[in-house]
Design an enzyme around this catalytic site. Sequence first.
Site, mmCIF file in Angstrom:
data_model
loop_
_atom_site.group_PDB
_atom_site.id
_atom_site.type_symbol
_atom_site.label_atom_id
_atom_site.label_comp_id
_atom_site.label_asym_id
_atom_site.label_seq_id
_atom_site.Cartn_x
_atom_site.Cartn_y
_atom_site.Cartn_z
ATOM 1 N N GLU A 182 -6.562 7.448 7.934
ATOM 2 C CA GLU A 182 -6.250 8.425 6.880
ATOM 3 C C GLU A 182 -4.753 8.775 6.918
ATOM 4 O OE1 GLU A 182 -7.761 9.410 4.170
ATOM 5 O OE2 GLU A 182 -9.503 8.236 4.702
ATOM 6 N N SER A 183 -4.065 8.386 5.844
ATOM 7 C CA SER A 183 -2.607 8.491 5.824
ATOM 8 C C SER A 183 -2.091 9.921 6.009
ATOM 9 C CB SER A 183 -2.055 7.904 4.525
ATOM 10 O OG SER A 183 -2.630 8.555 3.409
ATOM 11 N N VAL A 198 -6.155 0.486 5.262
ATOM 12 C CA VAL A 198 -4.865 0.791 5.885
ATOM 13 C C VAL A 198 -4.334 2.062 5.224
ATOM 14 C CG1 VAL A 198 -4.251 -1.556 6.537
ATOM 15 C CG2 VAL A 198 -3.686 -0.767 4.230
ATOM 16 N N LYS A 216 -9.835 -9.393 5.949
ATOM 17 C CA LYS A 216 -9.545 -8.440 7.029
ATOM 18 C C LYS A 216 -9.961 -8.998 8.386
ATOM 19 C CE LYS A 216 -10.524 -4.649 3.855
ATOM 20 N NZ LYS A 216 -11.525 -3.684 3.414
ATOM 21 N N CYS A 260 0.817 -1.230 0.000
ATOM 22 C CA CYS A 260 0.000 0.000 0.000
ATOM 23 C C CYS A 260 0.849 1.278 0.000
ATOM 24 C CB CYS A 260 -0.924 -0.001 1.216
ATOM 25 S SG CYS A 260 -1.908 1.501 1.319
HETATM 26 N N1 LIG Z 1 -7.686 7.743 1.946
HETATM 27 C C1 LIG Z 1 -7.047 6.576 2.527
HETATM 28 C C2 LIG Z 1 -6.830 5.562 1.432
HETATM 29 C C3 LIG Z 1 -6.180 4.279 1.963
HETATM 30 C C4 LIG Z 1 -6.413 3.089 1.019
HETATM 31 O O1 LIG Z 1 -7.098 3.193 -0.005
HETATM 32 N N2 LIG Z 1 -5.828 1.926 1.380
HETATM 33 C C5 LIG Z 1 -6.062 0.732 0.614
HETATM 34 C C6 LIG Z 1 -4.790 -0.066 0.395
HETATM 35 S S1 LIG Z 1 -3.604 0.797 -0.581
HETATM 36 C C7 LIG Z 1 -6.992 -0.183 1.399
HETATM 37 O O2 LIG Z 1 -6.862 -0.308 2.588
HETATM 38 N N3 LIG Z 1 -7.902 -0.860 0.707
HETATM 39 C C8 LIG Z 1 -8.751 -1.847 1.306
HETATM 40 C C9 LIG Z 1 -10.193 -1.665 0.962
HETATM 41 O O3 LIG Z 1 -10.561 -0.581 0.446
HETATM 42 O O4 LIG Z 1 -10.950 -2.598 1.204
HETATM 43 C C10 LIG Z 1 -5.715 7.013 3.159
HETATM 44 O O5 LIG Z 1 -5.112 7.979 2.668
HETATM 45 O O6 LIG Z 1 -5.300 6.401 4.157
#
Ligand SMILES: N[C@@H](CCC(=O)N[C@@H](CS)C(=O)NCC(=O)O)C(=O)O
Length: 226
Positions: free
Chosen positions: A70-71, A53, A40, A13
């Site tokens: 939120e990153s 994540v 998960k 990620c």
């Molecule tokens: N806006 C979120 C986006 C995080 C995101 O999209 N993470 C993805 C992995 S790269 C995730 O966890 N996807 C799992 C899902 O949506 O089920 C951030 O900035 O933390």
Amino acid sequence: MAQKLTLISHKLCPYVQRAVIALNEKGVPFERVDIDLANKPDWFLKLSPLGKVPVLVVTGDDGNEVALFESNVICEYIEETQSGAKLHPLDALQRAQHRAWMEFGSTILGELWGLETTGDPAVFESKRQAVAAKFARVEEALGRGPFFAGERFSLVDAVFAPIFRYFDVFDQLIDLSIFADTPKVRAWREELAKRPSVRTAVGPDYPQLLHAFLVRHNAHMLKLAA
Ligand SMILES: N[C@@H](CCC(=O)N[C@@H](CS)C(=O)NCC(=O)O)C(=O)O
């Protein structure tokens, strides 16, 4: 007991990687827990309202746990609470600009995912052009380098480094020609690739894992390129 930081992660990620880079730049010890996003665990779903994540679990001196999601928010928290190199400009207006470019980086990532899942050649090409146009705007925003804001590495660099790294693997599969007309972006990308905080943000198996992931999820895209 000192405050403890645990980063709930996934190996591939890029949103996770920006938080890891911020922690690495500050020299902050943290525990990383990688999870399987295809399966998960319940404890994770309780912590992450969107099921995504990264999540940063902050365990206080009293043992109390707070989960941040939120990153970009996680990066801001790291910057505000941890000593070490400053990753934001001191000036409020510049800081706000940096935050805007961090959001821009998240938008680009969203468009990249769209590119991957496109099966129609015309839609694929228009999405590719949209991503290239976004990087043309980044080119306009860049100064003399080596980093986004000049000499000092910042959170904007932490956000874009994983995006460029993603392209390193993508480029092996399909020539997107995203950076053909953006020499400053290319130089920035090369500089970030050398940075120890960036190099150590992923495991040694990252290129192979991402390559396999892209091939598995993008058979139609590879056919488009053929
Ligand atoms: N806006 C979120 C986006 C995080 C995101 O999209 N993470 C993805 C992995 S790269 C995730 O966890 N996807 C799992 C899902 O949506 O089920 C951030 O900035 O933390």
